[in-house]
Design a protein around this motif. Structure first.
Motif, PDB file in Angstrom:
ATOM      1  N   GLU A 139       0.794  -1.228   0.000  1.00  0.00           N
ATOM      2  CA  GLU A 139       0.000   0.000   0.000  1.00  0.00           C
ATOM      3  C   GLU A 139       0.829   1.284   0.000  1.00  0.00           C
ATOM      4  O   GLU A 139       0.546   2.198  -0.783  1.00  0.00           O
ATOM      5  CB  GLU A 139      -0.983  -0.024   1.179  1.00  0.00           C
ATOM      6  CG  GLU A 139      -1.910   1.171   1.243  1.00  0.00           C
ATOM      7  CD  GLU A 139      -1.328   2.311   2.066  1.00  0.00           C
ATOM      8  OE1 GLU A 139      -1.620   3.474   1.735  1.00  0.00           O
ATOM      9  OE2 GLU A 139      -0.558   2.043   3.020  1.00  0.00           O
ATOM     10  N   PRO A 140       1.875   1.426   0.812  1.00  0.00           N
ATOM     11  CA  PRO A 140       2.612   2.702   0.799  1.00  0.00           C
ATOM     12  C   PRO A 140       3.269   3.021  -0.546  1.00  0.00           C
ATOM     13  O   PRO A 140       3.394   4.187  -0.918  1.00  0.00           O
ATOM     14  CB  PRO A 140       3.688   2.520   1.878  1.00  0.00           C
ATOM     15  CG  PRO A 140       3.247   1.379   2.712  1.00  0.00           C
ATOM     16  CD  PRO A 140       2.392   0.517   1.836  1.00  0.00           C
ATOM     17  N   TYR A 146      -2.651   6.556  -6.316  1.00  0.00           N
ATOM     18  CA  TYR A 146      -4.038   6.844  -5.953  1.00  0.00           C
ATOM     19  C   TYR A 146      -4.215   8.333  -5.657  1.00  0.00           C
ATOM     20  O   TYR A 146      -5.236   8.927  -5.980  1.00  0.00           O
ATOM     21  CB  TYR A 146      -4.441   6.001  -4.738  1.00  0.00           C
ATOM     22  CG  TYR A 146      -5.870   6.180  -4.309  1.00  0.00           C
ATOM     23  CD1 TYR A 146      -6.911   5.645  -5.062  1.00  0.00           C
ATOM     24  CD2 TYR A 146      -6.185   6.872  -3.146  1.00  0.00           C
ATOM     25  CE1 TYR A 146      -8.232   5.798  -4.663  1.00  0.00           C
ATOM     26  CE2 TYR A 146      -7.496   7.024  -2.735  1.00  0.00           C
ATOM     27  CZ  TYR A 146      -8.514   6.486  -3.503  1.00  0.00           C
ATOM     28  OH  TYR A 146      -9.818   6.639  -3.102  1.00  0.00           O
ATOM     29  N   ASN A 147      -3.196   8.944  -5.031  1.00  0.00           N
ATOM     30  CA  ASN A 147      -3.263  10.361  -4.676  1.00  0.00           C
ATOM     31  C   ASN A 147      -2.926  11.297  -5.835  1.00  0.00           C
ATOM     32  O   ASN A 147      -3.055  12.511  -5.694  1.00  0.00           O
ATOM     33  CB  ASN A 147      -2.324  10.653  -3.499  1.00  0.00           C
ATOM     34  CG  ASN A 147      -2.812  10.012  -2.219  1.00  0.00           C
ATOM     35  OD1 ASN A 147      -3.988   9.709  -2.065  1.00  0.00           O
ATOM     36  ND2 ASN A 147      -1.901   9.782  -1.291  1.00  0.00           N
ATOM     37  N   ALA A 148      -2.501  10.748  -6.951  1.00  0.00           N
ATOM     38  CA  ALA A 148      -2.169  11.576  -8.114  1.00  0.00           C
ATOM     39  C   ALA A 148      -3.406  12.315  -8.612  1.00  0.00           C
ATOM     40  O   ALA A 148      -4.545  11.948  -8.321  1.00  0.00           O
ATOM     41  CB  ALA A 148      -1.606  10.693  -9.229  1.00  0.00           C
ATOM     42  N   LYS A 154      -8.960   3.514  -9.470  1.00  0.00           N
ATOM     43  CA  LYS A 154     -10.237   3.939  -8.913  1.00  0.00           C
ATOM     44  C   LYS A 154     -10.336   3.804  -7.398  1.00  0.00           C
ATOM     45  O   LYS A 154     -10.866   4.673  -6.729  1.00  0.00           O
ATOM     46  CB  LYS A 154     -11.354   3.143  -9.592  1.00  0.00           C
ATOM     47  CG  LYS A 154     -12.739   3.518  -9.209  1.00  0.00           C
ATOM     48  CD  LYS A 154     -13.142   4.819  -9.839  1.00  0.00           C
ATOM     49  CE  LYS A 154     -14.604   5.109  -9.572  1.00  0.00           C
ATOM     50  NZ  LYS A 154     -14.969   6.424  -9.969  1.00  0.00           N
ATOM     51  N   ALA A 155      -9.877   2.706  -6.850  1.00  0.00           N
ATOM     52  CA  ALA A 155     -10.029   2.449  -5.417  1.00  0.00           C
ATOM     53  C   ALA A 155      -9.002   1.427  -4.988  1.00  0.00           C
ATOM     54  O   ALA A 155      -8.412   0.740  -5.812  1.00  0.00           O
ATOM     55  CB  ALA A 155     -11.436   1.939  -5.110  1.00  0.00           C
ATOM     56  N   TRP A 156      -8.810   1.318  -3.682  1.00  0.00           N
ATOM     57  CA  TRP A 156      -7.893   0.308  -3.170  1.00  0.00           C
ATOM     58  C   TRP A 156      -8.420  -0.246  -1.865  1.00  0.00           C
ATOM     59  O   TRP A 156      -9.123   0.422  -1.137  1.00  0.00           O
ATOM     60  CB  TRP A 156      -6.478   0.834  -3.027  1.00  0.00           C
ATOM     61  CG  TRP A 156      -6.314   2.003  -2.102  1.00  0.00           C
ATOM     62  CD1 TRP A 156      -6.474   3.315  -2.432  1.00  0.00           C
ATOM     63  CD2 TRP A 156      -5.965   1.983  -0.723  1.00  0.00           C
ATOM     64  NE1 TRP A 156      -6.249   4.098  -1.343  1.00  0.00           N
ATOM     65  CE2 TRP A 156      -5.922   3.315  -0.283  1.00  0.00           C
ATOM     66  CE3 TRP A 156      -5.677   0.968   0.175  1.00  0.00           C
ATOM     67  CZ2 TRP A 156      -5.617   3.667   1.017  1.00  0.00           C
ATOM     68  CZ3 TRP A 156      -5.358   1.315   1.474  1.00  0.00           C
ATOM     69  CH2 TRP A 156      -5.332   2.639   1.880  1.00  0.00           C
TER      70      TRP A 156
END
Length: 166
Positions: A139-140, A146-148, A154-156
């Motif tokens: 995840e990190p 995702y933050n771009a 779409k989701a995680w």
């Protein structure tokens, strides 16, 4: 990864989806079959290969193989695990490119695999969303995508936190 992937897969089956499994790791196709089998046993679900899901197998070549798959999935994986042509079934006959799929779900504990899917496949998806099912270790590394602006997927879901699906 089965612990967080199984509910996502069950959610898709409950909505009538026809999941198509592929893997960039050699043991992935067997792991996918195990997951489908466990769903059949634990939930009493009607999960039958080539009836309501397909397992197309292993995509060799790492990021290069993924790029080739994104460009021409039928040529990279022409048959399923049994050596049968899966692309002629009613569920897949119109899916000649990945943007014809309703969604791409990537389940991995390897940040490099997640990154390769985002970098190599996502540009070929058009409006088709990509969803990540991740371990806490992946995840990190994936979060910046995702933050771009705009987000690259779409989701995680991670094994310790769930972001909303669509």
């Amino acid at each position: 990864m089965d612990t967080i992937t199984a509910p996502v897969l069950q959610h898709l089956f409950d909505r009538g989806a026809y999941p198509v499994a592929v893997s960039t790791i050699a043991t992935g196709p067997v792991q996918a079959e195990h997951l489908f089998s466990q769903m059949r046993i634990s939930n009493g679900a009607s999960v039958q290969a080539n009836a309501n899901y397909a397992n197309l197998g292993y995509i060799p070549g790492g990021a290069t193989g993924l790029l080739a798959f994104a460009q021409s999935p039928r040529e990279v994986l022409p048959t399923n695990l049994q050596g049968e042509t899966e692309w002629d079934t009613p569920a897949l006959q119109s899916a000649d490119t990945l943007d014809k799929f309703a969604m791409v779900v990537v389940s991995t504990d390897n940040p490099d695999v997640a990154r390769s899917w985002i970098e190599q496949v996502q540009p070929y998806l058009g409006a088709t969303p990509i969803v990540m099912v991740l371990s806490a270790q992946a995840e990190p590394i994936v979060r910046p995508y995702y933050n771009a602006n705009p987000p690259r997927f779409k989701a995680w879901l991670a094994d310790w936190l769930v972001e909303p699906l669509i």
